[in-house]
Design an enzyme around this catalytic site. Structure first.
Site, mmCIF file in Angstrom:
data_model
loop_
_atom_site.group_PDB
_atom_site.id
_atom_site.type_symbol
_atom_site.label_atom_id
_atom_site.label_comp_id
_atom_site.label_asym_id
_atom_site.label_seq_id
_atom_site.Cartn_x
_atom_site.Cartn_y
_atom_site.Cartn_z
ATOM 1 N N GLN A 153 0.835 -1.128 0.051
ATOM 2 C CA GLN A 153 0.052 -0.012 0.056
ATOM 3 C C GLN A 153 1.024 1.083 0.005
ATOM 4 O O GLN A 153 2.206 0.984 -0.072
ATOM 5 C CB GLN A 153 -0.760 -0.059 1.161
ATOM 6 C CG GLN A 153 -2.217 -0.742 0.932
ATOM 7 C CD GLN A 153 -3.117 -0.667 2.198
ATOM 8 O OE1 GLN A 153 -2.691 -0.492 3.534
ATOM 9 N NE2 GLN A 153 -4.556 -0.553 1.865
ATOM 10 N N ASP A 214 -9.318 1.635 -3.487
ATOM 11 C CA ASP A 214 -9.562 0.506 -4.255
ATOM 12 C C ASP A 214 -10.503 0.558 -5.480
ATOM 13 O O ASP A 214 -10.140 0.086 -6.499
ATOM 14 C CB ASP A 214 -10.288 -0.596 -3.082
ATOM 15 C CG ASP A 214 -9.667 -0.596 -2.011
ATOM 16 O OD1 ASP A 214 -8.498 -0.138 -1.719
ATOM 17 O OD2 ASP A 214 -10.395 -1.453 -1.289
ATOM 18 N N ARG A 249 -20.013 -0.559 -1.126
ATOM 19 C CA ARG A 249 -18.903 -1.322 -1.335
ATOM 20 C C ARG A 249 -18.712 -1.532 -2.574
ATOM 21 O O ARG A 249 -19.417 -1.296 -3.664
ATOM 22 C CB ARG A 249 -18.712 -2.768 -0.385
ATOM 23 C CG ARG A 249 -18.999 -2.391 0.916
ATOM 24 C CD ARG A 249 -17.880 -2.408 1.668
ATOM 25 N NE ARG A 249 -16.702 -3.100 1.261
ATOM 26 C CZ ARG A 249 -15.553 -3.176 1.681
ATOM 27 N NH1 ARG A 249 -15.110 -2.164 2.529
ATOM 28 N NH2 ARG A 249 -14.674 -3.921 1.413
ATOM 29 N N TYR A 403 -17.867 4.010 -1.933
ATOM 30 C CA TYR A 403 -16.668 3.731 -1.426
ATOM 31 C C TYR A 403 -15.705 4.785 -1.748
ATOM 32 O O TYR A 403 -15.813 6.109 -1.714
ATOM 33 C CB TYR A 403 -16.168 2.452 -1.776
ATOM 34 C CG TYR A 403 -15.496 1.532 -0.960
ATOM 35 C CD1 TYR A 403 -15.600 1.480 0.501
ATOM 36 C CD2 TYR A 403 -14.445 0.743 -1.387
ATOM 37 C CE1 TYR A 403 -14.770 0.834 1.334
ATOM 38 C CE2 TYR A 403 -13.617 0.215 -0.354
ATOM 39 C CZ TYR A 403 -13.725 0.186 0.761
ATOM 40 O OH TYR A 403 -12.988 -0.638 1.610
ATOM 41 N N TRP A 404 -14.804 4.507 -3.002
ATOM 42 C CA TRP A 404 -13.795 5.559 -3.528
ATOM 43 C C TRP A 404 -14.350 6.274 -4.642
ATOM 44 O O TRP A 404 -13.503 6.923 -5.543
ATOM 45 C CB TRP A 404 -12.439 5.067 -3.641
ATOM 46 C CG TRP A 404 -11.844 4.548 -2.290
ATOM 47 C CD1 TRP A 404 -11.999 3.152 -1.764
ATOM 48 C CD2 TRP A 404 -11.151 5.306 -1.416
ATOM 49 N NE1 TRP A 404 -11.125 3.322 -0.718
ATOM 50 C CE2 TRP A 404 -10.427 4.377 -0.351
ATOM 51 C CE3 TRP A 404 -10.651 6.796 -1.592
ATOM 52 C CZ2 TRP A 404 -9.803 4.798 0.659
ATOM 53 C CZ3 TRP A 404 -9.837 7.055 -0.301
ATOM 54 C CH2 TRP A 404 -9.568 6.246 0.649
ATOM 55 N N GLU A 447 -15.931 5.422 8.652
ATOM 56 C CA GLU A 447 -14.810 5.042 7.609
ATOM 57 C C GLU A 447 -14.741 6.201 6.543
ATOM 58 O O GLU A 447 -13.631 6.822 6.121
ATOM 59 C CB GLU A 447 -15.037 3.663 7.192
ATOM 60 C CG GLU A 447 -14.101 3.336 6.128
ATOM 61 C CD GLU A 447 -14.385 1.838 5.743
ATOM 62 O OE1 GLU A 447 -15.540 1.332 6.292
ATOM 63 O OE2 GLU A 447 -13.555 1.253 5.045
HETATM 64 C C1 9WN Z 1 -8.711 -3.980 0.955
HETATM 65 C C2 9WN Z 1 -8.195 -0.929 5.631
HETATM 66 C C3 9WN Z 1 -8.421 -0.889 4.339
HETATM 67 C C4 9WN Z 1 -7.717 0.494 3.940
HETATM 68 C C5 9WN Z 1 -8.003 0.645 2.181
HETATM 69 C C6 9WN Z 1 -9.666 0.528 1.889
HETATM 70 C C7 9WN Z 1 -10.038 -0.774 2.603
HETATM 71 C C8 9WN Z 1 -9.645 -3.166 1.957
HETATM 72 C C9 9WN Z 1 -10.983 -3.743 1.833
HETATM 73 O O1 9WN Z 1 -9.642 -0.960 3.773
HETATM 74 O O2 9WN Z 1 -9.333 -1.536 1.620
HETATM 75 O O3 9WN Z 1 -7.408 -3.695 1.240
HETATM 76 O O4 9WN Z 1 -11.247 -4.816 2.216
HETATM 77 O O5 9WN Z 1 -11.827 -3.171 1.174
HETATM 78 O O6 9WN Z 1 -10.180 0.755 0.742
HETATM 79 O O7 9WN Z 1 -7.698 1.921 1.928
HETATM 80 O O8 9WN Z 1 -6.410 0.606 3.942
HETATM 81 O O9 9WN Z 1 -8.980 0.124 6.362
#
Ligand code: 9WN
Length: 478
Positions: A153, A214, A249, A403-404, A447
């Site tokens: 990461q 993600d 998600r 999400y993103w 989050e």
């Molecule tokens: C996959 C833990 C992580 C963050 C990432 C976020 C999310 C994971 C998921 O959660 O990713 O690595 O299962 O969705 O996108 O930025 O580090 O908080």
């Protein structure tokens, strides 16, 4: 607010590391640990150092720092994809058994990594296609073996370590920096060499998860070319959708492609040689590379404390900044865009990782002005109330929940505020700080947040939101 944030960090502490969220992410995550250390610096610096140590004890011999370090006390059912997926130990490639973590192999021998770092692992170093399919086993020999994923990461840990040190620069902290420094250097070295697939001085990510953003639209085009591992996904059960709404998600289609990319990398033993010839996803992310640059600048400061030469770090930061400025900036949009190494095309979506180069002090003044304009425009605008969303508000596919692809994230905004201050844009930086604090005051330590109403989404007691709130509270405008 201070007490609430500190309580979340205490509740998410396991004794050796902090989990991002008890419900959704019950292991240790790489860039989360960096942000968490920034907050712990204010309330429990000894926990901040322990957290960073925990993560770097799982560093691979080739220098890579895994994106997840698994807690052997947590069952496979509590997070997908868990350790048996990453190590390839699921029986017949089928769903993982609850005991997968215990049966996954690893010889546990100590190996010396680049830069003099000593990492305990199973020898899945660069260039070795290992029989067990990868997944490092780590530990200092005293505790249980901790397996890991094989991807990385963004490297925010040098920035975190520097923040912890500067808040309490005593002998114990100097000792921690001495331990961390060669490991941080090895992490940077890995990204600068093994991951420079495009050969221009920028690191390529091999999976969308490596960006930390993600399902950002920044990856849509590159992802569309990846075959979806629908059959594989069907054999597993996604855990995230059982904990929060599936509309918040990544989709199943995204996940099927995520699995396909991870399997391709895993089945090649997590090797980086010849990635360009065989790997389905190779993208230069402006955010990831900007954070590599910021890490070099933090390493320059750390080097001065531990008696190493800071100059090469400053030079590397300058070189990364120049590559970014030449290769990923688009004058027509006025911001940075991800570049697909396989096609040579820059993605046109306006995503928030395209604003992150603002953290680099040597960014050309014209590009800084341009990023600030975009940041303050209708696309990303810091209104009186709302921080910066993860995606262009004016885009047709802007999604305030998913999400993103729209929601507001705290860590990104914390970085943008730091970038604005770096370039003397204090008025905008202060507005951003107020908007962030208003958000957690009204909605809690979520989050991520709806970019219109500010409602909290995802995990309600999220570690980096709490940690970075502490930092903002401790750091009022001048
Ligand atoms: C996959 C833990 C992580 C963050 C990432 C976020 C999310 C994971 C998921 O959660 O990713 O690595 O299962 O969705 O996108 O930025 O580090 O908080």
């Amino acid at each position: 607010m201070w007490r609430g944030a500190a309580a979340i960090l205490a509740a998410n502490w396991t004794g050796s590391h902090t989990v991002p969220s008890r419900t959704l992410y019950p292991h240790q995550w790489s860039w989360d640990a960096g942000f968490i250390s920034v907050g712990l610096a204010h309330v429990a610096p000894e926990r901040a150092w322990r957290d960073l140590r925990s993560l770097f004890e799982a560093q691979w011999p080739d220098g890579r720092v895994p994106h997840i370090v698994f807690d052997p006390g947590v069952t496979e059912r509590d997070y997908f994809p868990g350790p048996s997926f990453w190590t390839g130990n699921a029986p017949n490639g089928g769903p993982p058994s609850p005991n997968g973590a215990d049966t996954a192999s690893g010889n546990g021998g100590a190996a010396t990594g680049p830069g003099g770092a000593t990492a305990n692992g199973n020898g899945n170093g660069a260039g070795t296609a290992s029989g067990n399919g990868g997944g490092a086993a780590s530990g200092n020999g005293a505790g249980p073996v901790r397996l890991s994923s094989g991807i990385v990461q963004p490297p925010v840990h040098a920035v975190g370590a520097w923040e912890v040190y500067r808040r309490r620069p005593d002998e114990a902290a100097t000792e921690e920096l001495r331990w961390l420094y060669p490991r941080l250097v090895a992490q940077q070295e890995y990204l600068a060499t093994a991951r420079d697939v495009g050969g221009a001085g920028l690191a390529a990510i091999v999976h969308p998860w490596e960006s930390g953003l993600d399902n950002s639209p920044a990856w849509d085009e590159a992802l569309a070319a990846v075959p979806a591992a629908v059959e594989v996904l069907r054999r597993y059960a996604r855990r995230d959708n059982q904990v929060v709404s599936s509309n918040h998600r990544p989709t199943d289609d995204d996940y099927a492609r995520y699995l396909s990319i991870a399997l391709s990398y895993r089945d090649a033993g997590y090797r980086d040689a010849d990635l360009a010839d065989r790997h389905p996803f190779l993208v230069e992310c402006p955010g990831f590379n900007a954070l590599r640059g910021a890490a070099e600048l933090a390493l320059a400061r750390i080097a001065e404390v531990v008696g190493a030469d800071p100059a090469p770090h400053r030079e590397r930061a300058g070189a990364i900044t120049r590559c970014l400025a030449e290769r990923l900036f688009d004058p027509t949009t006025g911001m940075f865009h991800a570049l697909d190494v396989r096609t040579g095309r820059r993605n046109q979506a306006r995503c928030v990782n395209g604003l992150l180069p603002l953290v680099l002090p040597e960014l050309p003044a014209g590009q800084v002005d341009s990023l600030v304009d975009v940041l303050d425009s209708a696309r990303f605008g810091v209104t009186a109330r709302m921080p910066v969303p993860s995606y262009d508000r004016c885009a047709a596919d802007f999604d305030p929940y998913r999400y993103w692809r729209g929601p507001v994230w705290f860590n990104i905004n914390w970085l943008l505020r730091a970038g604005l201050r770096t370039h003397g844009r204090d008025e905008l930086a202060d507005r951003l700080r107020s908007a962030l604090l208003d958000l957690v005051r009204d909605s809690g330590f979520y989050e991520y947040f709806h970019p219109g109403s500010g409602a909290g989404i995802g995990s309600p007691a999220f570690s980096w939101t709490a940690a970075l709130t502490l930092d903002l509270l401790a750091d009022p405008p001048d």
